[in-house]
Write a protein that holds these residues in place. Structure first.
Motif, PDB file in Angstrom:
ATOM      1  N   ILE A  59       0.859  -1.204   0.000  1.00 45.31           N
ATOM      2  CA  ILE A  59       0.000   0.000   0.000  1.00 45.31           C
ATOM      3  C   ILE A  59       0.886   1.242   0.000  1.00 45.31           C
ATOM      4  O   ILE A  59       0.671   2.160  -0.793  1.00 45.31           O
ATOM      5  CB  ILE A  59      -0.954  -0.007   1.224  1.00 45.31           C
ATOM      6  CG1 ILE A  59      -2.041  -1.063   1.047  1.00 45.31           C
ATOM      7  CG2 ILE A  59      -1.595   1.369   1.422  1.00 45.31           C
ATOM      8  CD1 ILE A  59      -2.845  -1.332   2.304  1.00 45.31           C
ATOM      9  N   ALA A  60       1.886   1.244   0.870  1.00 45.66           N
ATOM     10  CA  ALA A  60       2.793   2.397   0.943  1.00 45.66           C
ATOM     11  C   ALA A  60       3.549   2.573  -0.375  1.00 45.66           C
ATOM     12  O   ALA A  60       3.700   3.704  -0.861  1.00 45.66           O
ATOM     13  CB  ALA A  60       3.777   2.212   2.100  1.00 45.66           C
ATOM     14  N   ALA A  61       3.985   1.450  -0.960  1.00 46.80           N
ATOM     15  CA  ALA A  61       4.735   1.521  -2.222  1.00 46.80           C
ATOM     16  C   ALA A  61       3.865   2.078  -3.338  1.00 46.80           C
ATOM     17  O   ALA A  61       4.290   2.950  -4.108  1.00 46.80           O
ATOM     18  CB  ALA A  61       5.255   0.137  -2.590  1.00 46.80           C
ATOM     19  N   LEU A  62       2.632   1.591  -3.429  1.00 47.59           N
ATOM     20  CA  LEU A  62       1.742   2.037  -4.514  1.00 47.59           C
ATOM     21  C   LEU A  62       1.299   3.485  -4.320  1.00 47.59           C
ATOM     22  O   LEU A  62       1.195   4.231  -5.285  1.00 47.59           O
ATOM     23  CB  LEU A  62       0.517   1.116  -4.592  1.00 47.59           C
ATOM     24  CG  LEU A  62       0.751  -0.228  -5.254  1.00 47.59           C
ATOM     25  CD1 LEU A  62      -0.453  -1.117  -5.081  1.00 47.59           C
ATOM     26  CD2 LEU A  62       1.058  -0.059  -6.732  1.00 47.59           C
ATOM     27  N   LYS A  66       2.001   7.522  -6.589  1.00 45.44           N
ATOM     28  CA  LYS A  66       1.023   8.505  -7.060  1.00 45.44           C
ATOM     29  C   LYS A  66       1.077   9.813  -6.277  1.00 45.44           C
ATOM     30  O   LYS A  66       0.699  10.844  -6.796  1.00 45.44           O
ATOM     31  CB  LYS A  66      -0.386   7.914  -6.944  1.00 45.44           C
ATOM     32  CG  LYS A  66      -0.602   6.724  -7.850  1.00 45.44           C
ATOM     33  CD  LYS A  66      -2.009   6.211  -7.730  1.00 45.44           C
ATOM     34  CE  LYS A  66      -2.217   5.045  -8.672  1.00 45.44           C
ATOM     35  NZ  LYS A  66      -3.554   4.478  -8.539  1.00 45.44           N
ATOM     36  N   HIS A  67       1.477   9.717  -5.023  1.00 42.61           N
ATOM     37  CA  HIS A  67       1.440  10.907  -4.162  1.00 42.61           C
ATOM     38  C   HIS A  67       2.831  11.212  -3.613  1.00 42.61           C
ATOM     39  O   HIS A  67       3.780  10.458  -3.853  1.00 42.61           O
ATOM     40  CB  HIS A  67       0.437  10.687  -3.019  1.00 42.61           C
ATOM     41  CG  HIS A  67      -0.930  10.348  -3.503  1.00 42.61           C
ATOM     42  ND1 HIS A  67      -1.787  11.272  -4.051  1.00 42.61           N
ATOM     43  CD2 HIS A  67      -1.593   9.162  -3.554  1.00 42.61           C
ATOM     44  CE1 HIS A  67      -2.905  10.682  -4.399  1.00 42.61           C
ATOM     45  NE2 HIS A  67      -2.815   9.402  -4.121  1.00 42.61           N
ATOM     46  N   ASP A  68       2.867  12.290  -2.849  1.00 45.96           N
ATOM     47  CA  ASP A  68       4.134  12.723  -2.268  1.00 45.96           C
ATOM     48  C   ASP A  68       4.655  11.666  -1.285  1.00 45.96           C
ATOM     49  O   ASP A  68       3.893  11.119  -0.480  1.00 45.96           O
ATOM     50  CB  ASP A  68       3.912  14.060  -1.543  1.00 45.96           C
ATOM     51  CG  ASP A  68       5.207  14.653  -1.039  1.00 45.96           C
ATOM     52  OD1 ASP A  68       6.249  14.347  -1.640  1.00 45.96           O
ATOM     53  OD2 ASP A  68       5.172  15.407  -0.049  1.00 45.96           O
ATOM     54  N   ARG A  69       5.962  11.417  -1.359  1.00 46.71           N
ATOM     55  CA  ARG A  69       6.552  10.357  -0.529  1.00 46.71           C
ATOM     56  C   ARG A  69       6.471  10.667   0.960  1.00 46.71           C
ATOM     57  O   ARG A  69       6.166   9.795   1.762  1.00 46.71           O
ATOM     58  CB  ARG A  69       8.014  10.165  -0.908  1.00 46.71           C
ATOM     59  CG  ARG A  69       8.188   9.446  -2.223  1.00 46.71           C
ATOM     60  CD  ARG A  69       9.642   9.411  -2.576  1.00 46.71           C
ATOM     61  NE  ARG A  69       9.846   8.722  -3.829  1.00 46.71           N
ATOM     62  CZ  ARG A  69      11.013   8.560  -4.395  1.00 46.71           C
ATOM     63  NH1 ARG A  69      12.084   9.033  -3.816  1.00 46.71           N
ATOM     64  NH2 ARG A  69      11.132   7.927  -5.531  1.00 46.71           N
ATOM     65  N   VAL A  70       6.763  11.924   1.302  1.00 42.33           N
ATOM     66  CA  VAL A  70       6.746  12.312   2.725  1.00 42.33           C
ATOM     67  C   VAL A  70       5.338  12.157   3.293  1.00 42.33           C
ATOM     68  O   VAL A  70       5.151  11.669   4.415  1.00 42.33           O
ATOM     69  CB  VAL A  70       7.255  13.765   2.890  1.00 42.33           C
ATOM     70  CG1 VAL A  70       7.201  14.200   4.341  1.00 42.33           C
ATOM     71  CG2 VAL A  70       8.665  13.892   2.354  1.00 42.33           C
ATOM     72  N   LEU A  71       4.377  12.554   2.491  1.00 38.49           N
ATOM     73  CA  LEU A  71       2.972  12.450   2.911  1.00 38.49           C
ATOM     74  C   LEU A  71       2.574  10.985   3.143  1.00 38.49           C
ATOM     75  O   LEU A  71       1.997  10.638   4.183  1.00 38.49           O
ATOM     76  CB  LEU A  71       2.101  13.067   1.817  1.00 38.49           C
ATOM     77  CG  LEU A  71       0.612  13.197   2.072  1.00 38.49           C
ATOM     78  CD1 LEU A  71       0.169  14.577   1.641  1.00 38.49           C
ATOM     79  CD2 LEU A  71      -0.168  12.163   1.291  1.00 38.49           C
ATOM     80  N   THR A 225      -4.289   6.788   2.823  1.00 36.03           N
ATOM     81  CA  THR A 225      -3.155   5.921   3.179  1.00 36.03           C
ATOM     82  C   THR A 225      -3.265   5.468   4.628  1.00 36.03           C
ATOM     83  O   THR A 225      -3.042   4.291   4.940  1.00 36.03           O
ATOM     84  CB  THR A 225      -1.817   6.677   2.985  1.00 36.03           C
ATOM     85  OG1 THR A 225      -1.829   7.298   1.710  1.00 36.03           O
ATOM     86  CG2 THR A 225      -0.638   5.749   3.074  1.00 36.03           C
ATOM     87  N   PHE A 226      -3.614   6.405   5.497  1.00 36.25           N
ATOM     88  CA  PHE A 226      -3.737   6.072   6.925  1.00 36.25           C
ATOM     89  C   PHE A 226      -4.792   4.988   7.131  1.00 36.25           C
ATOM     90  O   PHE A 226      -4.529   3.969   7.795  1.00 36.25           O
ATOM     91  CB  PHE A 226      -4.110   7.347   7.714  1.00 36.25           C
ATOM     92  CG  PHE A 226      -4.170   7.140   9.205  1.00 36.25           C
ATOM     93  CD1 PHE A 226      -3.048   7.361   9.982  1.00 36.25           C
ATOM     94  CD2 PHE A 226      -5.338   6.717   9.822  1.00 36.25           C
ATOM     95  CE1 PHE A 226      -3.087   7.173  11.360  1.00 36.25           C
ATOM     96  CE2 PHE A 226      -5.393   6.523  11.188  1.00 36.25           C
ATOM     97  CZ  PHE A 226      -4.261   6.754  11.958  1.00 36.25           C
ATOM     98  N   VAL A 227      -5.963   5.192   6.545  1.00 35.60           N
ATOM     99  CA  VAL A 227      -7.080   4.246   6.760  1.00 35.60           C
ATOM    100  C   VAL A 227      -6.738   2.884   6.164  1.00 35.60           C
ATOM    101  O   VAL A 227      -6.940   1.842   6.810  1.00 35.60           O
ATOM    102  CB  VAL A 227      -8.381   4.811   6.156  1.00 35.60           C
ATOM    103  CG1 VAL A 227      -9.483   3.768   6.145  1.00 35.60           C
ATOM    104  CG2 VAL A 227      -8.831   6.033   6.938  1.00 35.60           C
ATOM    105  N   ALA A 269       9.708   1.007   1.546  1.00 33.88           N
ATOM    106  CA  ALA A 269       8.560   0.915   0.630  1.00 33.88           C
ATOM    107  C   ALA A 269       8.373   2.217  -0.127  1.00 33.88           C
ATOM    108  O   ALA A 269       8.132   2.217  -1.333  1.00 33.88           O
ATOM    109  CB  ALA A 269       7.298   0.575   1.408  1.00 33.88           C
ATOM    110  N   VAL A 270       8.491   3.322   0.581  1.00 35.77           N
ATOM    111  CA  VAL A 270       8.225   4.620  -0.033  1.00 35.77           C
ATOM    112  C   VAL A 270       9.360   5.016  -0.990  1.00 35.77           C
ATOM    113  O   VAL A 270       9.113   5.539  -2.068  1.00 35.77           O
ATOM    114  CB  VAL A 270       8.033   5.683   1.083  1.00 35.77           C
ATOM    115  CG1 VAL A 270       8.099   7.072   0.541  1.00 35.77           C
ATOM    116  CG2 VAL A 270       6.695   5.470   1.766  1.00 35.77           C
TER     117      VAL A 270
END
Lengths: 293, 33
Positions: A59-62, A66-71, A225-227, A269-270
């Motif tokens: 999930i973190a990798a995917l 698409k989104h910012d890595r830090v986020l 991502t959190f959920v 992962a990120v």
């Protein structure tokens, strides 16, 4: 007799305080195989081995594609830390109900069962499946969620252009900030705040900056991502192993080790997720990393 | 393909780690608790 009684009493207390009050504790700690630092290292290695290639890892990798890595990193790590703390609390509560010997035995059985299960999975794993099968599963889940978010966004945004055209800027602004999709840049003609005075523009600019900051901190991608990480981790073998370790050992060290392990795994992962997922999944690899970045 | 092999190794490594932990906890439960 009273003197001797006093002497005896002092003789009993003095050696206790003088000789080794702390070494006595140390001896108690040394009795077991697993000491605090050992339990830290055990939980760290356990998390590292069980989390790499896991659902939350994917999930973190995917999401990082698409989104910012830090986020993504902050969201995934927050979810994992929350889950680890919950597991540690649960694990700490269990030994109060059950004897320590029994919890240790239960932890041993759980580890052996999970180990046997993983061994069977690893031996049965062919070269074609593996990460790719689970990756496709996670991709499907992500696509479903994004599709739902898009539909919700359409429903909400279907009101706003009309409202903007009618000059109902505030209502439209509220609906836009409530939307779960990232807001696209607005054209000046559509912007609702066309204020005449400069004082108002500075205040409104500050408010807009604050809302932007808040939307950045709690962006839809962060929440998603959190959920997803939280739900993906729930009932996972690493969670159950964390409960078992916290039940048997010093839970502070176990929590510290688990959090460190999660941080390392999520970081890997990120950072490396894009390369791994790009190699595994052609669909995601060709569509998102180059189109979005 | 490389990733699949890598995942296979990680799974086997994880299995080994879990089995070792299981044995450690079993010894702990039998002799020390």
């Amino acid at each position: 007799m009273p003197d001797s009684a006093n002497k005896d009493h002092l003789d009993v207390t003095k050696p206790d305080t003088k000789t080794k009050p702390k070494p006595a504790l140390g001896e108690d700690e040394n009795e077991g195989l697993i000491q605090p630092l050992h339990s830290y290292l055990l939980s760290l290695t356990m998390i590292l081995f069980s989390e790499i290639g896991d659902k939350t890892f994917l999930i973190a990798a995917l999401m990082a594609m698409k989104h910012d890595r830090v986020l993504v990193f902050s969201a995934a790590l927050s979810a994992l830390v929350a889950m680890t703390i919950l597991s540690a609390i649960l694990g700490h509560a269990v030994p109060t109900l059950l004897p320590k010997r029994f919890t240790n035995f239960l932890a041993a059985v759980l580890f052996l069962v999970f180990g046997a299960k993983m061994l069977r999975e690893g031996l049965a794993m062919s070269s074609d499946e593996g990460v790719s099968a689970e990756m496709q599963e996670v991709e499907m889940e992500l696509e479903e969620k994004e599709h739902l978010a898009r539909q919700q966004g359409r429903r909400r945004s279907s009101v706003s252009p009309y409202a903007l055209e009618m000059g109902l800027g505030r209502g439209a602004r509220k609906s836009r900030s409530g939307s779960r999709l990232p807001s696209p840049p607005r054209s000046p003609s559509l912007s609702p705040d066309r204020s005449p005075s400069p004082a108002r523009t500075t205040i409104k600019g500050a408010i807009a900056g604050l809302t932007n900051l808040l939307s950045l901190l709690l962006s839809p991608a962060w929440v998603q991502t959190f959920v997803m990480t939280f739900l993906g981790e729930w009932g996972d073998r690493s969670q159950i192993a964390t409960i078992a370790m916290a039940a048997g050992q010093d839970y502070w060290w176990v929590t510290g080790g688990a959090v460190s392990g999660h941080a390392v795994c999520t970081g890997v992962a990120v950072i490396g997720g894009r390369a791994i997922a790009g190699r595994v999944s052609l669909r995601v690899g060709t569509s998102s990393p180059f189109s979005h970045r | 393909m490389k990733v699949a092999n890598w995942n296979n190794k990680v799974t086997l490594g994880g299995a080994g780690a879990f089995l070792i932990f299981g044995v450690i906890y079993l010894i702990e439960a039998m002799y020390y608790a």
